[in-house]
Structures are given as structure tokens and as C-alpha cells.
Design a protein around this motif. Structure first.
Motif, PDB file in Angstrom:
ATOM      1  N   PHE A  82       0.849  -0.853   0.414  1.00  0.00           N
ATOM      2  CA  PHE A  82       0.054   0.090  -0.276  1.00  0.00           C
ATOM      3  C   PHE A  82       1.024   1.728   0.388  1.00  0.00           C
ATOM      4  O   PHE A  82       0.793   2.272  -0.553  1.00  0.00           O
ATOM      5  N   GLY A  83       2.248   0.730   1.251  1.00  0.00           N
ATOM      6  CA  GLY A  83       2.904   2.535   1.150  1.00  0.00           C
ATOM      7  C   GLY A  83       3.462   2.691   0.123  1.00  0.00           C
ATOM      8  O   GLY A  83       3.843   4.029  -0.572  1.00  0.00           O
ATOM      9  N   ALA A  84       4.262   1.412  -1.002  1.00  0.00           N
ATOM     10  CA  ALA A  84       4.668   1.333  -1.996  1.00  0.00           C
ATOM     11  C   ALA A  84       3.884   1.910  -3.092  1.00  0.00           C
ATOM     12  O   ALA A  84       4.475   2.963  -3.601  1.00  0.00           O
ATOM     13  N   LEU A  85       2.883   2.067  -3.451  1.00  0.00           N
ATOM     14  CA  LEU A  85       1.695   1.866  -4.172  1.00  0.00           C
ATOM     15  C   LEU A  85       1.482   3.165  -4.125  1.00  0.00           C
ATOM     16  O   LEU A  85       1.850   4.311  -5.326  1.00  0.00           O
ATOM     17  N   LEU A  86       0.899   3.776  -2.985  1.00  0.00           N
ATOM     18  CA  LEU A  86       0.837   4.942  -2.909  1.00  0.00           C
ATOM     19  C   LEU A  86       1.854   6.262  -3.045  1.00  0.00           C
ATOM     20  O   LEU A  86       2.140   7.529  -3.501  1.00  0.00           O
ATOM     21  N   ALA A  87       3.800   5.993  -2.556  1.00  0.00           N
ATOM     22  CA  ALA A  87       4.461   6.765  -2.856  1.00  0.00           C
ATOM     23  C   ALA A  87       4.371   6.695  -4.670  1.00  0.00           C
ATOM     24  O   ALA A  87       4.977   7.459  -4.823  1.00  0.00           O
ATOM     25  N   ALA A  88       4.600   5.056  -5.424  1.00  0.00           N
ATOM     26  CA  ALA A  88       4.450   5.502  -6.515  1.00  0.00           C
ATOM     27  C   ALA A  88       3.668   6.379  -7.463  1.00  0.00           C
ATOM     28  O   ALA A  88       3.896   7.507  -8.409  1.00  0.00           O
TER      29      ALA A  88
END
Length: 651
Positions: free
Chosen positions: A140-146
Motif C-alpha cells: 500500500f505504501g509503495a503504490l501510494l508513494a509511486a
């Protein structure tokens, strides 16, 4: 609205499509066992079809962002605000899909309006769920950061150029030239706005077809289970909000033709009732799938030695071809207590039909002098069980609030409610206070996510590859001690016990990892000291058979208050059936064939084999059986959906 802006809009939307492609890949990888029999070409086609649902879902979710994007304003502050809305909306969408990486394993379908109907239950368990599935925060954090990092922003120099252009437009010009310039700009803006609006509507509808895109459209592809892969959780969740009534069916032109195809069974006529005047205790065992039992899986390790002993000792009768009518706990009570299977996306208990006329087994037995009660050790109001208990004629409801100490009790599991062992002991004590004859139902809860155990049993129960297996062993131990206590009570010898599961759960046996295996649960009837009637062989049974079976054994009339979906398991005139809704299709299980009615009204036949279903239907099915079973399934669906819509399930 310059062309550059349109390019930015497309790039921002394409970024979301890329994120949803990654979400679908993760969903596929973590639930590979469900899709492993599908050919690679069909899996690829499901991914391709998924773009259609992704576009529709993302447009629906991002309408506020699209509207803000159309507002004139190119300052950095405004652009950051628009990006914040973009991240907020799509963060919610990412979370929905990530939750289904795990939740799909339990309910066998994408999330719909569960979050809005059992939101309070989820909120109470938020801390524990976070501890159990903390790792989902990583993608979730990785996709939101992307999404934040790759979100295209207008370049500063381009914004400066646009500012100069706007300033120049404010300088004095010849009226005609200025008017023509503004006219062209307005015309271009209008055309682009119309194009965006048109494409948005087209994308939300899913194309130019007559009806807007629906969840069922994902399941036209074969094998139908790939529909879950083509869908995304954002689409199923949004489509379930505001709950639209299921589409009416009109397969039969007359009520007479419908009734003839329905194949409803009246109660058997007997010279004498097998168990007149008996108390009835129904034990609905959380997630107690057939895969975990020893008696149903010779040669494999089981986790239910006491259940197995009940099934094989005198007075016990196990039905080996039994199926649940749903995949969620909230769907079990209507089936078991009222003979109402789950044949629509939403649960009856939380649907717009929950106030329909319904005759539950509790109300029928109460008219014959039975004291009726429902026990569930979770917080009062969980899944609407207390409400449905009253609807089905249960005179008393016992939840967490009624348990001594409630949530402050040392028996509280810290998550859902009271551990099974102490709660079953409490249940036995409460039954001793009931006036006979009584009809009482208990719903256990320990074999539920997060699969907690009392401290004294941790590391001491049989384990396997799944987190649920020790809790199944614990529930079986709790059953053993319940029956040990019950045997000492004066009501025990005069009681019929019915043990069954609400639904299946985690699986590590490939033999159960198919559609039938996902619904295969045990049904055990136990009458201490007395043999039950002979069971027709082979016999398909379902949760919805419980009301008719109880009335048949007690020798009590139905009085027109039994629904036509189930029948007594002791009815020698039929081999029984089971019906459920899965993957956008309706399914009917008989002892020789399994019938599928697809979302586009095609009828398919599969050979029946206990808890196993071939990946492909028969290429050349028996035309007589195809027509007979197809009409029977259509009749059940039409009777169910139209009967709910008209509030006319009973004559």
C-alpha cells in the motif's frame, strides 16, 4: 484547456491503470490455487478484460478529481491540491484491492458492501486485523508513494508561459481580433470538455452495450472463476453501494410452469414421527469445513476426533454430500433457520428485503409449545444476528452482553467474543434453564480470523500448514467438553443435535480447491440412544434442508411456511439438491450432475463428484438432463428473486 493539459490528464489516469495491473498480479499470485486450472491463455484474457472494469471503477472513484482538474487554475498550490485529492481517493481504492488479496480467501469473491454493512465489526477488530495483516501496508505504501512520485505535474516554465499568454490577452487589442481569439478558445475548450465528458460516460458504462457494465459480465469467460480475476474490488464495492435490487427473472410464462419446474418437495407422510417432542439443538460451527474432518477424509490427518466419533457411534448420522448455501457467516443463519439460500450478491440480513415476511423454524416450533433461543458469543448486533433471530422466531437472544462479565470476562478472546470452550459450557447451563421442549441454536466463533486460542492451549493442539487448523481442533475439543456436560443434564437424552458449518475457510488440500470444495461442509445429526431413519443414497443435502428435516423428525406440519428450496434429508422420494450463487453464476448440485446457469443465461452440466468439480463442462451433455436441471435451476432463481422483490415467497 490546452492540449498539454489533456496529455497530463491521460498520463495521470494511465498511472492508475498501471497500479491496478500490479494489484491484479498480486491478487492472482496470492490466490493462485483458485485459478491454477485455468489455461494461461484464458488467464491472460481475464487480465485483458480486467482493463474494462478498471477503467469503469477508476472513473467512478475519481469523479471529484476529474471535476477539480477541469477548474481553471495552473498555480502550483492548486495543482498540489488536485494531486492530494487524487491520492486520497485512489488510496482508498488501493486499500480495497489489497484487502481482497487476503479477504477473498475467506468469502470466495471480491468485496462488495460488507464494509458498509459490518463496518462496526471491522472497526472493533481494526487493531487485531492490522497486527495480522500489517504486511499489506508495505505494498500500500509503495503504490501510494509511486502515485505521488510519478504523478505528472505541469512544468514551471510552461506555467510561466501560460501566465504570459494570459497577461498578453489582457492587453488592449482590436475588438474583432480579441473576439475571434476568445471565440476560438471557447470553442476548443467546449469541444475538449464534451470529449472528456463523453469518454467518461462511455468508460463508466463499460462500452456501447445496451446496459451499463455489471459485475456479472466478468463471469461470461470460461472457466467462470476467472471473473474474480477480471474484476477489481473498487468496482464491486462501488457497484454494491446504494444496493440495487437484483434483476427480476422471467424464465417461465405462467405460475403453473414455474411450480412444475421448481421441483419443491412437501414433508414426507409418515405413520409415526421418528422423534416426536424432542428438544432440538443446532450447533453452527464457524468455518468447520469438511476438509478438516477425519471421518470425511480417510487416510489424511484430521483435526476433529470428537466430531468424527459422534459421526460413527450409535445415534449419529453423517451426510457425506452436504454443501453450504453461502460463503459468509451472515448467509448461514437465513439458510439454516429459514431455508433461505443466498442467491444474490448481498446478504439477506442487510438487504432491502430484510423486512419481508419470513417464517423461520423458531416461529413454527414456538407455535407448538417450544421455547426458542439463539446464542452467539460475539458482541450484540454482530452481523445483525440478533435482529435476524427475532425475524426467524427466536424468542431470546444471548450475545456477549448476556455472558457473565461480557468483554471484561477472562473468557473474552480479545477480538470477537467468548472462546468456544467456556461459551459452550455456558450454553449447556443455559439449556438446563430452558423449559422443555426447546429449540436452540448456537453459533461458535473461535475458528475465525485471527484464529486466536486461549493461552493454555497455544502450542498444544494439532497443527498443519494453515493458521485455522489448531482453532478447528480447539472447537472440536470444546464440542467434546460440551457433550460431556450435556450428558449429565436431564434434557440430553430427549434432544436432537444438528451439527453443521456456516462455510468453508482456508484450504491446503488441492482436492477441495474448486467450486464444490469451497462449499463442502459436514452435516451431522445425532440423537442419543436412538437410531435415525434410513438415509436415501446417494443424498445431496444443504443448509436450507434443516427446517424441513427438523419438522419431519418431530412430526410437525409445515402449514405452508416452508420455502421450496430445501427438503427433508429423510425424504425417500428425492436424492436431494444444493443451490448457491458463485462467480456470477447460479449452481444446482444433484447426485448425478452439477448445473450452472451463467450470467448470460447459458446452462451447462458437469458430472458430480463429491467436493470436486471439473474445470470444463460436458461438451455433449444429456439433452434431457440439461433441460430438466436447467429449468429447475431457473425456477429456483426466478422464485427467489421475484419472490423477494414482491415479498411473496409464501403462497
Amino acid at each position: 484547456m490546452p492540449t498539454e493539459f489533456l496529455r497530463l490528464l491521460v498520463r495521470r489516469f494511465a498511472l492508475l491503470l498501471g497500479a491496478y495491473l500490479l494489484l491484479r498480479l498480486g491478487f492472482f499470485a496470492l490466490n493462485y490455487a483458485v485459478f491454477r486450472e485455468a489455461p494461461a491463455g484464458q488467464v491472460s484474457l481475464a487480465f485483458w478484460h480486467g482493463f474494462r472494469f478498471d477503467v469503469a471503477a477508476l472513473l467512478l472513484l475519481n469523479i471529484p478529481w476529474l471535476l477539480l482538474s477541469l477548474v481553471p487554475g495552473r498555480s502550483q498550490g492548486w495543482q498540489r491540491l488536485v494531486r492530494a485529492v487524487y491520492l486520497l481517493l485512489n488510496g482508498f481504492g488501493l486499500l480495497l484491492n489489497l484487502v481482497d488479496w487476503e479477504y477473498f480467501r475467506f468469502i470466495g469473491r471480491r468485496t462488495s458492501n460488507e464494509l458498509s454493512t459490518i463496518g462496526a465489526d471491522v472497526q472493533r477488530q481494526a487493531g487485531q486485523l492490522l497486527l495480522s495483516y500489517w504486511w499489506l501496508l508495505l505494498p500500500f505504501g509503495a503504490l501510494l508513494a509511486a502515485l505521488w512520485y510519478f504523478y505528472p505535474m505541469p512544468r514551471a516554465e510552461r506555467q510561466a508561459d501560460e501566465g504570459k499568454l494570459q497577461a498578453a490577452s489582457r492587453k488592449p487589442q482590436a475588438d474583432g481580433r480579441k473576439g475571434r481569439w476568445h471565440g476560438k478558445r471557447l470553442a476548443a475548450w467546449s469541444l475538449q470538455l464534451a470529449a472528456i465528458a463523453g469518454l467518461t460516460v462511455l468508460g463508466i458504462r463499460g462500452g456501447l452495450q445496451l446496459k451499463p457494465l455489471r459485475t456479472g459480465a466478468a463471469f461470461v469467460q470460461q472457466p467462470a472463476v476467472l471473473g474474480h480475476l477480471a474484476l477489481n474490488s473498487t468496482f464491486t464495492f462501488i457497484k454494491s453501494l446504494g444496493y440495487a435490487a437484483p434483476e427480476r427473472k422471467n424464465y417461465f410464462a405462467s405460475p403453473q410452469a414455474l411450480q412444475a419446474a421448481l421441483a419443491a418437495r412437501p414433508l414426507p407422510k409418515r405413520a409415526a414421527a421418528p422423534l416426536p417432542g424432542r428438544n432440538v439443538v443446532v450447533l453452527i460451527l464457524e468455518s468447520f469445513g469438511s476438509e478438516y474432518t477425519g471421518v470425511e477424509n480417510p487416510g489424511r490427518r484430521g483435526y476433529t476426533p470428537f466430531f468424527d466419533s459422534l459421526a460413527t457411534r450409535g445415534g449419529g448420522l453423517l451426510l457425506p454430500d452436504h454443501y453450504a448455501n453461502g460463503r459468509r457467516s451472515i448467509e448461514a443463519l437465513p439458510a439454516v433457520l429459514a431455508g433461505l439460500p443466498s442467491l444474490m450478491e448481498g446478504a439477506f440480513i442487510t438487504s432491502a428485503f430484510q423486512t419481508n415476511k419470513l417464517h423461520g423454524l423458531g416461529s413454527i416450533l414456538a407455535r407448538h409449545g417450544y421455547q426458542t433461543s439463539l446464542f452467539h458469543g460475539a458482541q450484540n448486533g454482530t452481523m445483525g444476528f440478533n435482529t435476524f433471530g427475532g425475524m426467524s422466531g427466536m424468542q431470546q437472544y444471548f450475545g456477549l452482553d448476556e455472558y457473565p462479565g461480557a468483554a471484561q470476562s477472562p473468557d473474552f478472546d480479545g477480538h470477537w467474543g467468548i472462546f468456544d470452550e467456556p461459551y459452550l459450557q455456558y450454553f449447556a447451563q443455559q439449556l438446563s434453564r430452558q423449559q422443555q421442549p426447546f429449540f436452540s441454536t448456537l453459533f461458535t466463533l473461535s475458528a475465525h480470523e485471527p484464529f486466536g486460542l486461549p493461552a493454555r492451549y497455544r502450542g498444544k493442539l494439532p497443527t498443519g500448514t494453515l493458521a485455522i487448523q489448531p482453532t478447528i481442533a480447539y472447537s472440536d475439543l470444546a464440542l467434546r467438553r460440551f457433550f460431556a456436560t450435556a450428558r449429565r443434564q436431564p434434557w440430553y437424552a430427549n434432544t436432537l443435535f444438528i451439527l453443521l458449518a456456516d462455510h468453508t475457510s482456508q484450504s491446503d488440500d488441492p482436492g477441495y480447491q474448486n467450486l464444490l470444495g469451497e462449499y463442502k461442509t459436514p452435516l451431522l445429526l445425532f440423537a442419543p440412544g436412538q437410531s435415525l431413519p434410513a438415509l436415501p443414497q446417494p443424498r445431496i443435502s444443504q443448509q436450507a434442508d434443516v427446517p424441513a428435516t427438523v419438522l419431519d423428525l418431530l412430526g410437525l406440519p409445515a402449514e405452508g411456511q416452508l420455502l421450496p428450496f430445501g427438503s427433508s434429508v429423510f425424504d425417500a422420494g428425492t436424492s436431494g439438491r444444493a443451490i448457491f450463487f458463485s462467480g456470477g453464476s447460479y449452481w444446482l448440485v444433484h447426485a448425478d450432475y452439477v448445473t450452472e446457469l451463467t450470467a448470460d443465461n447459458q446452462v451447462r452440466l458437469y458430472p458430480y463428484r463429491r467436493h470436486q468439480l471439473p474445470a470444463k463442462p460436458l461438451a455433449h451433455p444429456d439433452p434431457t438432463k440439461l433441460r430438466q436441471y436447467g429449468d429447475e435451476l431457473k425456477a429456483c432463481v426466478q422464485f427467489y428473486l421475484n419472490g423477494l422483490a414482491d415479498n411473496r415467497l409464501y403462497k
